[in-house]
Design a protein around this motif. Structure first.
Motif, PDB file in Angstrom:
ATOM      1  N   PRO A  83       0.817  -1.223   0.000  1.00  0.00           N
ATOM      2  CA  PRO A  83       0.000   0.000   0.000  1.00  0.00           C
ATOM      3  C   PRO A  83       0.847   1.268   0.000  1.00  0.00           C
ATOM      4  N   GLU A  84       1.991   1.237   0.718  1.00  0.00           N
ATOM      5  CA  GLU A  84       2.847   2.421   0.773  1.00  0.00           C
ATOM      6  C   GLU A  84       3.455   2.714  -0.592  1.00  0.00           C
ATOM      7  N   GLN A 135       2.245   1.810  -3.483  1.00  0.00           N
ATOM      8  CA  GLN A 135       1.165   2.241  -4.363  1.00  0.00           C
ATOM      9  C   GLN A 135       0.810   3.706  -4.121  1.00  0.00           C
ATOM     10  N   ARG A 136       0.865   4.132  -2.867  1.00  0.00           N
ATOM     11  CA  ARG A 136       0.590   5.538  -2.547  1.00  0.00           C
ATOM     12  C   ARG A 136       1.622   6.444  -3.197  1.00  0.00           C
ATOM     13  N   ARG A 171       1.004   6.677  -6.941  1.00  0.00           N
ATOM     14  CA  ARG A 171      -0.089   7.596  -7.290  1.00  0.00           C
ATOM     15  C   ARG A 171       0.387   9.044  -7.274  1.00  0.00           C
ATOM     16  N   SER A 172       1.217   9.377  -6.288  1.00  0.00           N
ATOM     17  CA  SER A 172       1.749  10.742  -6.209  1.00  0.00           C
ATOM     18  C   SER A 172       2.656  11.041  -7.390  1.00  0.00           C
ATOM     19  N   THR A 182       1.712   7.120   6.290  1.00  0.00           N
ATOM     20  CA  THR A 182       0.371   6.869   5.779  1.00  0.00           C
ATOM     21  C   THR A 182      -0.535   8.074   6.001  1.00  0.00           C
ATOM     22  N   GLY A 213       0.122  10.471   3.469  1.00  0.00           N
ATOM     23  CA  GLY A 213      -0.517  10.009   2.238  1.00  0.00           C
ATOM     24  C   GLY A 213      -1.995  10.350   2.209  1.00  0.00           C
ATOM     25  N   ARG A 273      -2.147  14.002   1.303  1.00  0.00           N
ATOM     26  CA  ARG A 273      -1.867  14.180  -0.126  1.00  0.00           C
ATOM     27  C   ARG A 273      -3.067  13.711  -0.951  1.00  0.00           C
ATOM     28  N   GLY A 274      -3.709  12.623  -0.498  1.00  0.00           N
ATOM     29  CA  GLY A 274      -4.905  12.147  -1.193  1.00  0.00           C
ATOM     30  C   GLY A 274      -6.030  13.166  -1.144  1.00  0.00           C
TER      31      GLY A 274
END
Length: 208
Positions: free
Chosen positions: A42-43, A45-46, A49-50, A111, A114, A117-118
């Motif tokens: 998950p990290e 993938q985050r 995305r950024s 996280t 993240g 940022r999301g």
């Protein structure tokens, strides 16, 4: 300990076992061949995305006219990349309030960054730069101040964009953490030109 053991250990600790250069190369290869240590993290993938969002902003401008990308623009993009790399590290553990004192559940500082940022990704015109959690996040209920630097799309109403971003941050943190936010300090320190989304880029975003 070999490299695979170190990677597994980092992933188990909630961090991304790959540096920003390795993840950029992975995007350049269209994520082929598939790497489970990236695809199942998950990290990681985050961070990916950024990276996609920064590239979506920067690449069309560079392709249109390299002379239009000033030294300031390049410095800003480099700063965003450095912040993303910093966020790939797990950072401090932030506990949840638990009824069972023998049980422990935490979310990492990386996280939480993240999540913030999301929130920027969901707010039209907002691109999050640096985010700092100021306070003792290791103690449940301890007040924490968030310091967030953002860039706003040229021509966007600043007050409206910031208000929406503030709401998105509050909702995300309320849903996914037990943090007590004493204050959210938002500084607009740059403007960027936005590029209209193509149909293909919207479809790719919808499937992430």
């Amino acid at each position: 300990m070999n490299d695979d053991d170190r990677s597994s250990e980092q992933l188990a600790a909630g961090g991304c076992a790959h540096g920003i250069d390795a993840l950029s190369d992975y995007l350049d290869r269209d994520m082929l061949p598939a790497d489970p240590t990236i695809d199942e993290s998950p990290e990681c993938q985050r961070v990916l995305r950024s990276l996609r969002r920064v590239r979506a902003l920067a690449t069309p401008l560079i392709e249109a006219d390299e002379a239009a990308v000033t030294t300031l623009d390049q410095g800003w993009i480099r700063g965003i990349m450095e912040n993303i790399e910093r966020e790939a590290k797990a950072g401090r553990d932030i506990p949840f309030a638990m009824a069972d004192e023998a049980a422990t559940l935490v979310i990492t500082e990386g996280t939480v960054r993240g999540l913030i940022r999301g929130a920027g990704d969901r707010t039209p015109g907002i691109l999050v730069g640096r985010c700092i959690l100021d306070g003792d996040v290791s103690v449940v209920g301890e007040p924490v101040t968030l310091h967030v630097r953002v860039s706003i799309g040229w021509g966007r109403p600043v007050t409206e964009a910031i208000a929406q971003f503030r709401d998105e941050v509050a909702t995300g943190l309320r849903q996914h953490t037990d943090l007590v936010i004493a204050a959210l300090d938002i500084i607009v320190d740059d403007l960027h030109f936005e590029v209209a989304e193509t149909e293909g880029s919207r479809e790719a975003s919808d499937h992430e």
